[in-house]
Design an enzyme around this catalytic site. Structure first.
Site, PDB file in Angstrom:
ATOM      1  N   HIS A 187      35.774  38.013  39.034  1.00 55.23           N
ATOM      2  CA  HIS A 187      35.951  38.520  40.407  1.00 55.23           C
ATOM      3  C   HIS A 187      36.861  37.568  41.184  1.00 55.23           C
ATOM      4  O   HIS A 187      37.723  38.003  41.941  1.00 55.23           O
ATOM      5  CB  HIS A 187      34.609  38.653  41.127  1.00 55.23           C
TER       6      HIS A 187
ATOM      7  N   LEU B  22      51.061  48.851  56.842  1.00 58.27           N
ATOM      8  CA  LEU B  22      50.085  49.308  55.844  1.00 58.27           C
ATOM      9  C   LEU B  22      48.651  49.223  56.373  1.00 58.27           C
ATOM     10  O   LEU B  22      48.282  48.240  57.010  1.00 58.27           O
ATOM     11  CB  LEU B  22      50.208  48.415  54.594  1.00 58.27           C
TER      12      LEU B  22
ATOM     13  N   ASP C 253      38.812  47.466  38.010  1.00 57.71           N
ATOM     14  CA  ASP C 253      37.774  47.300  36.980  1.00 57.71           C
ATOM     15  C   ASP C 253      38.224  46.309  35.910  1.00 57.71           C
ATOM     16  O   ASP C 253      39.419  46.153  35.655  1.00 57.71           O
ATOM     17  CB  ASP C 253      37.485  48.672  36.355  1.00 57.71           C
TER      18      ASP C 253
END
Ligand code: FPP
Length: 270
Positions: A64, A158, A46
């Site tokens: 972004h 991962l 955020d």
């Protein structure tokens, strides 16, 4: 002449700052106990809009775009520390209500990211998956996603899970629909529905619950993210805005996590 002296001074300061961050990262890494690292980390990324605004840019998309650097840093750090899974809240179901210009720019950014990161994902043995209402994505983003998922499907390190067009309530509704279908077909008795039944019908049950939930930009909300799975997650909130979030901040979160006493509702026997 004066200008170049000023530039030189600024460059020297930058170098000194970078060296200080590197020292801090080393110190934090040294203090981490590998056996106590979180297995699965989830992040609410955020603050992109505020980051752009703080630089005088009215377009949130600039935040972004800058946020993709932070994504790279987080993925690289989690892979290097051999965490099992990293879930990133990249686009919520509610985000479709933002201006079309922004949602479209975000979808194009996602496509570019999915294409650009393929080599890195392969080199680091990372498997990419996605959870959410993936049919909502525009074709160009969906195709890039499917290809990257296929390419990385056999990787064993991962698991990078992108939550896309994601809603925690919608995910629970999805699980409940699947169970209702089994009941309607006579394959399941209502009395046999237990907590694990919901868990097993979530989007990616194999990931397991996140141990640590991180939220950047200081907001104290869970914003419809992994509502079922975060029942016992440790929560870490930082004021750092997502585009500024780097390895040092993630390591700070891990060090903080290792100080927590996880009791899962029981008493501490230590
Ligand atoms: C919230 O910030 C963030 C989003 C809605 C999108 C997150 C997307 C990225 C970090 C882009 C890169 C990700 C990938 C996987 C390519 P906000 O706009 O709500 O910030 P604000 O609260 O400051 O306005």
């Amino acid at each position: 002449m004066i200008r170049s002296a000023k530039r030189e001074k600024a460059a020297k300061q930058q170098e000194a700052d970078a060296a200080a961050v590197e020292r801090r990262e080393k110190e934090l890494e040294r203090s981490l106990k590998p056996s106590l690292l979180p297995r699965h980390v989830a992040i609410i990324m955020d603050g992109n809009g505020r980051w752009a605004r703080s630089r005088g840019w009215s377009e949130r998309i600039r935040g972004h775009e800058a946020g993709t650097q932070a994504v790279r840093a987080a993925v690289e750090t989690c892979a290097r520390l051999k965490l099992e899974a990293l879930t990133l809240y990249a686009f919520s179901l509610e985000n479709w209500q933002r201006p079309r210009r922004e949602t479209s720019a975000l979808m194009h950014l996602l496509r570019r990211f999915l294409v650009a990161e393929r080599d890195e994902l392969m080199e680091n043995n990372i498997r990419l998956i996605a959870t959410g209402r993936l049919d909502d994505l525009p074709g160009y983003a969906r195709q890039a996603l499917d290809k990257t998922r296929e390419m990385t499907a056999a990787n064993t390190g991962l698991v990078l899970n992108l939550a896309l067009s994601y809603s925690g309530r919608e995910e629970i509704a999805h699980a409940v629909r699947a169970l209702a279908q089994q009941v309607a077909e006579g394959r399941l008795q209502p009395d046999d529905i237990v907590q694990e039944s919901i868990t097993e019908n979530l989007y990616a049950p194999e990931l397991g619950d996140p141990d640590l939930l991180i939220r950047t930009s200081g907001e104290l909300r869970v914003s419809n993210f992994l509502l079922w799975q975060i029942a016992y997650a440790e929560i870490y909130i930082t004021d750092v805005l997502w585009p500024d979030f780097r390895k040092v901040h993630l390591l700070e979160a891990f060090v903080d996590y290792q100080k927590r006493s996880r009791r899962f509702g029981k008493v501490d026997i230590n």
